[in-house]
Design an enzyme around this catalytic site. Structure first.
Site: not given
Length: 300
Positions: A11, A138
């Protein structure tokens, strides 16, 4: 089933707004995640115990003891199921380690999906998301991918539609940065400045750029409140960011807590040219073109 393979993406944070330090040691965040086409693969094989092995370009930097997030994920899943299970986890690593691209979180998400399948648990995504949130801020996003806003510690997610594909170049640095160290440096810099820390707010212009697929507008609205801290700890990242801008990047930013630098390109051709320019001039040791958004952890 004797073996299951899951692919899971890296990401980049296109907005990372960090609120004041809370009493529990965390910060409230507005964190806009964007999954990109750099992947780890997590293979889960039948075994009597939960173990992990790591292959790939970053393998020597990944712990294989109980601190490994994939092992912790598998154990948390087994505990949730209320039984003793084993799995030999093999991580084929392509996401930089401690690079601000959620590599460890990706591996944890991959382990959750792989072991859920290997052990025949059949748990729905909602259950896996709950377990993921306990593992790290996350990890839930690594399960779903795409583009999403994370609030709270980042684990409370709202998915965002995007109006097209965005093209990126990522320049991993030599060595990693501890996320905890970067947050601590951010707090130190803020305390030294004496300025009041505002409550994090979502950037409406960035949201519009994502929704319409406008790369130029997205590039001008990239933001990361941890960037100053990362540059203080790793000042050599500054010239790398500058070089990307000089070579035509629409936006240049430290990814998450760093030290990977992310550059937004106009299109796929520009991304390839930008990556070549960064490495040819020595501004980056290596640079990889990628695109997003892409799907989160998926069985392959």
């Amino acid at each position: 089933m004797s073996s299951v393979t899951v692919r899971v993406p890296a990401k980049v944070n296109v907005q990372l707004s960090v609120g004041p330090l809370r009493e529990d040691g965390y910060h409230d965040l507005v964190n806009v995640f964007h999954a990109v086409s750099i992947f780890d693969e997590v293979v889960a094989k039948e075994s009597e115990a939960i173990t992990v092995r790591v292959n790939g370009k970053w393998s020597d930097q990944v712990p294989v003891d109980d601190s490994n997030l994939a092992i912790r994920a598998a154990r948390a899943l087994a505990k949730h199921a209320g039984r003793t299970y084993g799995a030999d986890l093999v991580i084929n690593k392509d996401i930089p380690v401690a690079g601000g691209m959620a590599g460890g979180s990706a591996d944890a998400a991959g382990a959750l999906v792989a072991c859920n399948e290997l052990w025949g648990l059949g748990l729905p995504l909602e259950d896996l998301m709950e377990i993921a949130g306990d593992l790290g801020s996350d990890v839930p996003f690594s399960l779903i991918g795409g583009t999403a806003v994370g609030t709270g510690r980042g684990e409370q997610l709202s998915e965002l539609p995007t109006g097209g594909t965005f093209h990126w170049v990522f320049a991993p640095a030599i060595g990693g940065l501890s996320t905890a160290s970067v947050y601590a440096e951010c707090d130190r810099l803020r305390q030294a400045s004496g300025a009041e820390v505002p409550w994090p707010q979502l950037n409406d212009s960035l949201m519009e750029a994502l929704g319409t697929g406008d790369a130029y507008a997205l590039g001008s609205n990239l933001s990361n409140d941890l960037q100053a801290a990362a540059l203080t700890l790793r000042p050599e990242l500054g010239p790398t960011l500058d070089a990307g801008r000089q070579h035509g990047a629409l936006g240049a930013i430290v990814s998450g807590s760093g030290p990977t630098c992310a550059f937004l390109a106009i299109d796929a051709t520009h991304a390839r040219d930008l990556a070549e320019s960064l490495t040819a001039t020595g501004a980056a040791r290596t640079a990889v073109a990628a695109h997003g958004p892409v799907q989160g952890a998926v069985l392959i």
